[in-house]
Design a protein around this motif. Structure first.
Motif, PDB file in Angstrom:
ATOM      1  N   PHE A 126       0.844  -1.201   0.000  1.00  0.00           N
ATOM      2  CA  PHE A 126       0.000   0.000   0.000  1.00  0.00           C
ATOM      3  C   PHE A 126       0.876   1.246   0.000  1.00  0.00           C
ATOM      4  CE2 PHE A 126      -2.151   3.524   1.980  1.00  0.00           C
ATOM      5  CZ  PHE A 126      -3.439   3.481   1.478  1.00  0.00           C
ATOM      6  N   THR A 129       2.930   1.701  -3.388  1.00  0.00           N
ATOM      7  CA  THR A 129       2.143   2.137  -4.548  1.00  0.00           C
ATOM      8  C   THR A 129       1.530   3.510  -4.309  1.00  0.00           C
ATOM      9  OG1 THR A 129       1.583  -0.216  -4.731  1.00  0.00           O
ATOM     10  CG2 THR A 129       0.566   1.267  -6.299  1.00  0.00           C
ATOM     11  N   PHE A 130       1.149   3.789  -3.074  1.00  0.00           N
ATOM     12  CA  PHE A 130       0.721   5.144  -2.723  1.00  0.00           C
ATOM     13  C   PHE A 130       1.817   6.133  -3.107  1.00  0.00           C
ATOM     14  CE2 PHE A 130       0.834   8.835  -0.007  1.00  0.00           C
ATOM     15  CZ  PHE A 130      -0.486   9.211   0.156  1.00  0.00           C
ATOM     16  N   PHE A 134       1.632   9.027  -5.945  1.00  0.00           N
ATOM     17  CA  PHE A 134       1.793  10.350  -5.342  1.00  0.00           C
ATOM     18  C   PHE A 134       2.942  11.098  -6.019  1.00  0.00           C
ATOM     19  CE2 PHE A 134       3.675  13.043  -1.985  1.00  0.00           C
ATOM     20  CZ  PHE A 134       2.571  13.726  -1.510  1.00  0.00           C
ATOM     21  N   GLY A 200      -3.618   1.519  -2.495  1.00  0.00           N
ATOM     22  CA  GLY A 200      -2.571   2.513  -2.308  1.00  0.00           C
ATOM     23  C   GLY A 200      -2.469   3.469  -3.479  1.00  0.00           C
ATOM     24  N   TRP A 202      -4.876   4.372  -5.604  1.00  0.00           N
ATOM     25  CA  TRP A 202      -6.019   5.292  -5.573  1.00  0.00           C
ATOM     26  C   TRP A 202      -5.809   6.381  -4.527  1.00  0.00           C
ATOM     27  CZ3 TRP A 202      -9.497   6.728  -1.805  1.00  0.00           C
ATOM     28  CH2 TRP A 202     -10.604   7.472  -2.245  1.00  0.00           C
ATOM     29  N   ALA A 203      -5.366   5.979  -3.336  1.00  0.00           N
ATOM     30  CA  ALA A 203      -5.159   6.960  -2.269  1.00  0.00           C
ATOM     31  C   ALA A 203      -4.047   7.940  -2.632  1.00  0.00           C
ATOM     32  CB  ALA A 203      -4.820   6.238  -0.960  1.00  0.00           C
ATOM     33  N   GLY A 204      -2.987   7.458  -3.246  1.00  0.00           N
ATOM     34  CA  GLY A 204      -1.890   8.335  -3.631  1.00  0.00           C
ATOM     35  C   GLY A 204      -2.312   9.401  -4.617  1.00  0.00           C
TER      36      GLY A 204
END
Length: 218
Positions: A126, A129-130, A134, A200, A202-204
């Motif tokens: 996570f 990849t975040f 990012f 991760g 998507w969140a990044g």
């Protein structure tokens, strides 16, 4: 299909082939030369991956965007290229693994046996990849000329500070499940990695877009 689209798909396939072959091939070479010292093997694996990633993004970025990663394609690429890019990444990457097996006189078809599972590994993927997404989003908006170096350096760092050694890519996770080498992963463990990578990524993207929103058109 236009010539530009065909070239972009080819660039994704060729880039993924070279990248995945480098990840797996440098892992095989490093393991053979390190004499059982995993830290030395990881260092060799890291250096080769970071170097080739910088080269590939620099050369192929103007042609396809240099995704080499379904998470990047789906979250940042045009929808009309999702399927073709992801297919090219998977096919090219798997071919790269087969080429490595042939080069090192290994069985062409293998199944990963290295155990990579558990909460720590999933958190590692996570985070890895975040950080990659990012970095790509913020780099593209603030230092587009430096994205090649920024992405490569993130992966180099991720190899060493994440518990999972920073796969950060669903396609490469699948390809690495097809090699029983230093870089391998058990196919059953790949599922957890891919779920963590998707979350991760998507969140990044969301955090990066919030921190550096695009200026409204004038």
């Amino acid at each position: 299909m236009t010539d530009a689209t065909a070239r972009a798909i080819a660039a994704e396939g060729i880039g993924s082939l070279i990248l995945f072959a480098t990840v797996v091939g440098s892992g095989v070479m490093a393991q053979r030369l390190a004499g059982g010292n995993d830290a030395v093997a990881l260092l060799g694996n890291t250096a080769a991956t970071g170097a080739v990633l910088f080269v590939l993004i620099t050369l192929l970025g103007p042609i396809s965007g240099a995704h080499f990663n379904p998470a990047v394609t789906v979250l940042l690429g045009p929808r009309d290229r999702w399927l073709s890019f992801v297919a090219a990444q998977l096919l090219g990457g798997i071919l790269g693994v087969l080429i490595v097996h042939a080069m090192f006189d290994m069985p062409l078809i293998e199944q990963g046996s290295k155990i990579r599972t558990g909460m720590g590994q999933w958190i590692g993927e996570f985070v890895a990849t975040f950080g990659l997404l990012f970095t790509i989003v913020l780099g593209s908006r603030q230092r587009p000329d430096a994205v090649s170096a920024l992405a490569a350096l993130w992966i180099v760092a991720g190899y060493w500070f994440t518990a999972s050694t920073s796969f950060a890519n669903p396609a490469i996770t699948i390809a690495r499940a097809l090699t029983d080498s230093f870089a391998g992963i058990r196919p059953i463990d790949a599922v957890g990695f891919i779920i963590a990578q998707s979350l991760g990524a998507w969140a990044g993207v969301q955090v990066a877009k919030w921190l550096a929103p695009l200026a409204p058109p004038r």
